[in-house]
Design a protein around this motif. Sequence first.
Motif, PDB file in Angstrom:
ATOM      1  N   ARG A  26     -12.173   7.841   4.130  1.00  0.00           N
ATOM      2  CA  ARG A  26     -11.158   7.448   4.742  1.00  0.00           C
ATOM      3  C   ARG A  26      -9.755   7.902   4.095  1.00  0.00           C
ATOM      4  O   ARG A  26      -8.618   8.146   4.448  1.00  0.00           O
ATOM      5  CB  ARG A  26     -10.844   5.928   4.527  1.00  0.00           C
ATOM      6  CG  ARG A  26     -11.826   5.229   5.332  1.00  0.00           C
ATOM      7  CD  ARG A  26     -11.596   3.424   5.233  1.00  0.00           C
ATOM      8  NE  ARG A  26     -12.593   2.626   6.081  1.00  0.00           N
ATOM      9  CZ  ARG A  26     -13.670   2.157   5.614  1.00  0.00           C
ATOM     10  NH1 ARG A  26     -13.801   2.330   4.373  1.00  0.00           N
ATOM     11  NH2 ARG A  26     -14.341   1.463   6.366  1.00  0.00           N
ATOM     12  N   ALA A  27      -9.956   8.312   2.654  1.00  0.00           N
ATOM     13  CA  ALA A  27      -8.990   9.121   2.085  1.00  0.00           C
ATOM     14  C   ALA A  27      -8.945  10.351   2.536  1.00  0.00           C
ATOM     15  O   ALA A  27      -7.499  10.818   2.619  1.00  0.00           O
ATOM     16  CB  ALA A  27      -9.692   9.203   0.529  1.00  0.00           C
ATOM     17  N   GLY A  28      -9.791  11.053   2.895  1.00  0.00           N
ATOM     18  CA  GLY A  28      -9.514  12.380   3.473  1.00  0.00           C
ATOM     19  C   GLY A  28      -8.918  12.222   4.895  1.00  0.00           C
ATOM     20  O   GLY A  28      -8.275  13.218   5.198  1.00  0.00           O
ATOM     21  N   ALA A  29      -9.177  11.324   5.731  1.00  0.00           N
ATOM     22  CA  ALA A  29      -8.549  11.216   6.933  1.00  0.00           C
ATOM     23  C   ALA A  29      -7.060  10.570   6.906  1.00  0.00           C
ATOM     24  O   ALA A  29      -6.231  11.397   7.539  1.00  0.00           O
ATOM     25  CB  ALA A  29      -9.236  10.092   7.748  1.00  0.00           C
ATOM     26  N   ARG A  30      -6.769   9.921   5.977  1.00  0.00           N
ATOM     27  CA  ARG A  30      -5.465   9.754   5.726  1.00  0.00           C
ATOM     28  C   ARG A  30      -4.572  11.158   5.226  1.00  0.00           C
ATOM     29  O   ARG A  30      -3.659  11.180   5.816  1.00  0.00           O
ATOM     30  CB  ARG A  30      -5.330   8.750   4.360  1.00  0.00           C
ATOM     31  CG  ARG A  30      -3.638   8.322   4.037  1.00  0.00           C
ATOM     32  CD  ARG A  30      -3.779   7.067   3.002  1.00  0.00           C
ATOM     33  NE  ARG A  30      -2.621   6.581   2.932  1.00  0.00           N
ATOM     34  CZ  ARG A  30      -1.546   6.917   2.181  1.00  0.00           C
ATOM     35  NH1 ARG A  30      -1.771   7.984   1.324  1.00  0.00           N
ATOM     36  NH2 ARG A  30      -0.372   6.467   2.127  1.00  0.00           N
ATOM     37  N   ARG A  31      -5.261  11.839   4.347  1.00  0.00           N
ATOM     38  CA  ARG A  31      -4.462  12.893   3.761  1.00  0.00           C
ATOM     39  C   ARG A  31      -4.351  13.989   4.898  1.00  0.00           C
ATOM     40  O   ARG A  31      -3.397  14.577   5.065  1.00  0.00           O
ATOM     41  CB  ARG A  31      -5.474  13.706   2.712  1.00  0.00           C
ATOM     42  CG  ARG A  31      -4.854  14.827   2.093  1.00  0.00           C
ATOM     43  CD  ARG A  31      -6.190  15.548   1.566  1.00  0.00           C
ATOM     44  NE  ARG A  31      -7.067  16.308   2.252  1.00  0.00           N
ATOM     45  CZ  ARG A  31      -8.216  15.876   2.167  1.00  0.00           C
ATOM     46  NH1 ARG A  31      -8.678  15.117   1.089  1.00  0.00           N
ATOM     47  NH2 ARG A  31      -9.394  16.075   3.184  1.00  0.00           N
ATOM     48  N   ASP A  32      -5.406  13.945   5.790  1.00  0.00           N
ATOM     49  CA  ASP A  32      -5.403  14.904   6.988  1.00  0.00           C
ATOM     50  C   ASP A  32      -4.132  14.413   8.062  1.00  0.00           C
ATOM     51  O   ASP A  32      -3.299  15.463   8.472  1.00  0.00           O
ATOM     52  CB  ASP A  32      -6.514  15.243   7.534  1.00  0.00           C
ATOM     53  CG  ASP A  32      -7.742  15.900   6.778  1.00  0.00           C
ATOM     54  OD1 ASP A  32      -7.376  16.277   5.857  1.00  0.00           O
ATOM     55  OD2 ASP A  32      -9.009  15.874   7.299  1.00  0.00           O
ATOM     56  N   TYR A  33      -4.284  13.154   8.088  1.00  0.00           N
ATOM     57  CA  TYR A  33      -3.071  12.559   9.276  1.00  0.00           C
ATOM     58  C   TYR A  33      -1.685  12.811   8.686  1.00  0.00           C
ATOM     59  O   TYR A  33      -0.970  13.284   9.242  1.00  0.00           O
ATOM     60  CB  TYR A  33      -3.483  11.085   9.125  1.00  0.00           C
ATOM     61  CG  TYR A  33      -2.403  10.147   9.759  1.00  0.00           C
ATOM     62  CD1 TYR A  33      -2.366  10.294  11.253  1.00  0.00           C
ATOM     63  CD2 TYR A  33      -1.448   9.670   9.281  1.00  0.00           C
ATOM     64  CE1 TYR A  33      -1.380   9.584  11.935  1.00  0.00           C
ATOM     65  CE2 TYR A  33      -0.443   8.855   9.928  1.00  0.00           C
ATOM     66  CZ  TYR A  33      -0.255   9.124  11.418  1.00  0.00           C
ATOM     67  OH  TYR A  33       0.609   8.276  11.929  1.00  0.00           O
ATOM     68  N   ILE A  34      -1.607  12.539   7.452  1.00  0.00           N
ATOM     69  CA  ILE A  34      -0.383  12.880   6.751  1.00  0.00           C
ATOM     70  C   ILE A  34       0.248  14.363   6.933  1.00  0.00           C
ATOM     71  O   ILE A  34       1.317  14.610   7.056  1.00  0.00           O
ATOM     72  CB  ILE A  34      -0.071  12.489   5.237  1.00  0.00           C
ATOM     73  CG1 ILE A  34      -0.139  10.830   5.458  1.00  0.00           C
ATOM     74  CG2 ILE A  34       1.042  12.712   4.520  1.00  0.00           C
ATOM     75  CD1 ILE A  34      -0.098   9.997   3.949  1.00  0.00           C
ATOM     76  N   GLN A  35      -0.789  15.155   6.607  1.00  0.00           N
ATOM     77  CA  GLN A  35      -0.615  16.794   6.653  1.00  0.00           C
ATOM     78  C   GLN A  35      -0.128  16.975   8.184  1.00  0.00           C
ATOM     79  O   GLN A  35       0.933  17.715   8.320  1.00  0.00           O
ATOM     80  CB  GLN A  35      -1.825  17.520   6.219  1.00  0.00           C
ATOM     81  CG  GLN A  35      -1.505  18.836   6.075  1.00  0.00           C
ATOM     82  CD  GLN A  35      -2.729  19.483   5.713  1.00  0.00           C
ATOM     83  OE1 GLN A  35      -3.601  19.315   5.158  1.00  0.00           O
ATOM     84  NE2 GLN A  35      -2.910  20.989   6.185  1.00  0.00           N
ATOM     85  N   ARG A  36      -0.772  16.701   8.936  1.00  0.00           N
ATOM     86  CA  ARG A  36      -0.624  16.821  10.673  1.00  0.00           C
ATOM     87  C   ARG A  36       1.012  16.243  10.839  1.00  0.00           C
ATOM     88  O   ARG A  36       1.681  16.873  11.539  1.00  0.00           O
ATOM     89  CB  ARG A  36      -1.591  16.163  11.503  1.00  0.00           C
ATOM     90  CG  ARG A  36      -2.934  16.825  11.449  1.00  0.00           C
ATOM     91  CD  ARG A  36      -3.730  16.247  12.703  1.00  0.00           C
ATOM     92  NE  ARG A  36      -4.186  14.906  12.540  1.00  0.00           N
ATOM     93  CZ  ARG A  36      -5.302  14.477  11.850  1.00  0.00           C
ATOM     94  NH1 ARG A  36      -5.862  15.224  11.304  1.00  0.00           N
ATOM     95  NH2 ARG A  36      -5.343  13.148  11.919  1.00  0.00           N
ATOM     96  N   LEU A  37       1.319  15.043  10.547  1.00  0.00           N
ATOM     97  CA  LEU A  37       2.654  14.424  10.529  1.00  0.00           C
ATOM     98  C   LEU A  37       3.689  15.361   9.956  1.00  0.00           C
ATOM     99  O   LEU A  37       4.793  15.442  10.466  1.00  0.00           O
ATOM    100  CB  LEU A  37       2.948  13.100  10.155  1.00  0.00           C
ATOM    101  CG  LEU A  37       2.006  12.043  10.600  1.00  0.00           C
ATOM    102  CD1 LEU A  37       2.420  10.740  10.179  1.00  0.00           C
ATOM    103  CD2 LEU A  37       2.762  11.770  12.117  1.00  0.00           C
TER     104      LEU A  37
END
Length: 595
Positions: free
Chosen positions: A557-568
Amino acid sequence: MIKPTPTEHWLSMRRADFATLGDALDYAGEGETGFNFYTGRGELSDVLSYADLRERARDTAQRLMSLNLDEGARVALVADTVPGFMVCFFACQYAGYVPVPLPVIVGLGSRDAYTRQLRSLLQGCDADVALAPEAFMSFLESAAEGMTLSYIGSYDSLDDLAPAEGDLPPQDVTRTAYLQYTSGSTQFPRGVVISQAQVMQNLSSILELGVQMRADDRLVSWLPLYHDMGLVGFMLAALTSQRSVDYLATRDFAMRPRQWLSLISRNRGTISFSPSFGYELCARRIRHNADDFDLSSWRIAGAGAETIRPDSLARFADTLAPGKFDRRAFVACYGMAECSLAISFAPLDQGLAVDYVDAESLAETGVAKPADADSSERAARFVECGEVLPEYDFEIRGDDGRILDEREVGTVHVRGPSVMSGYFERPEESARVLSEDGWLNTGDLGYRIGRRIVITGRAKDLIIVNGRNIWPQDLEWLAESQPELRPGDALAFAAPSESGSDGAVLVIQCRVRDGAAREELIKRLEGLMRRECGVECLVEAVAPHTLPRTSSGKLSRAGARRDYIQRLTEQLQRRQSAAASAGEAAVVESDRQAG
């Protein structure tokens, strides 16, 4: 033709009642059992009896000692499922050095990312020696470039070192047995320091109380040896009880999960564990010919290492019922590297116990109020992980440190002789989770029913929206109940919203190609989260096979959150760039018209 080591043999079984791992190998080496290595096609490729392991490890220890390392020197070992890893791990036990298992690359991930991970871990443990199978030497050499090491080489290259003269040092129960890196600890690696006394205590409890090891038990495993369940549960537990174990490499399991079940069936395996995703993978891949297997010998099908998904295990049991799998073999457990391995075990021969609780009460008050499983109101479901082992004191604490009553959800704290000494050379991190009087803050949320423990998730993963506690697995379970998604296709987390406060986000792996159908799925999921969980949730669809995982294969989940914020962030930068370009064009046009 080589033959696997036997299941039963003449040597009397001892359940880890040794002072050190070296003492345990000295005893196991008197018998006939050992480690057996199978290829992805199910062929026996190597056999390493404990007698051979003892001889080779003692010889390798003398060769390592010729490097004149200090006592307690760290020896980093790329932990592929090969005999060389076991030999070097136990050579360190005999020589007085500290083995540090490092991860292997399993999928088709980035070579550069893996090399960076290895380098971070080598630096984190301040390695003196770094060793790997020949197939991983290019990664290791790149990772160690510019570092000062006493020796770097393949496992086989140690044969070129001349043995040191003199005797091996005596075994010492106070020595560090190994450093175990926690899952996902790549950018800021945390090496758990485990002493001989700590791991032997936990192994004794696992073998005596957890699995109740028997003389006719045979272990089968595909779990990675750099993960605590693979290393402690299926290497050290097997050796310290003198049982044979059959190994399938993790990458071979991922490609051919049938081979795991084939090994259990052919060799009459009795104990094998897996995270939920391993059972789910088998259930998806084995849709036909389940009666090719005979899994009637499998008495303990352990489940742990991540949130246990009862639906995944139920699908596995239904799919493999023609193969004589008994769902009563499921045994839930709870543990972590910081405690050597195990904290609790569910009782044997009873299958999974699922606790149904009132989801609304849980979200609003943090109390796991029992709910009727057949009630029309939505109930949250959690798997009971059994009784906490008697070696531990344990408490559930609130954010204010208050000890909570039964069924009140808080952070799990444990204290006992198996708890780590701390993180290697990270005193601030150690002090953050380990109190002066020995209490470990596990970082896990859960509640107790007597001495039975129920884990609801990680504290850092909890989503708090407008004062309501939202469990991410509730959102994920709802999403994965949709026909377009499979288990493991969704991750939920909290992330900053446009208002600046955290909001709920759900990222799904979407196989739907039609744009309109995809948009309909997203809107349906957002409505489902609103109705069932009472939360506004932003749903984002990504391509299949893109949700991040930790080094041990767990969804992150931490990795998914990081990737999501990077995409934003990238989207915002593109919009700002486009706006700036449009503004410049407007100025140029205005100047042109004015001219």
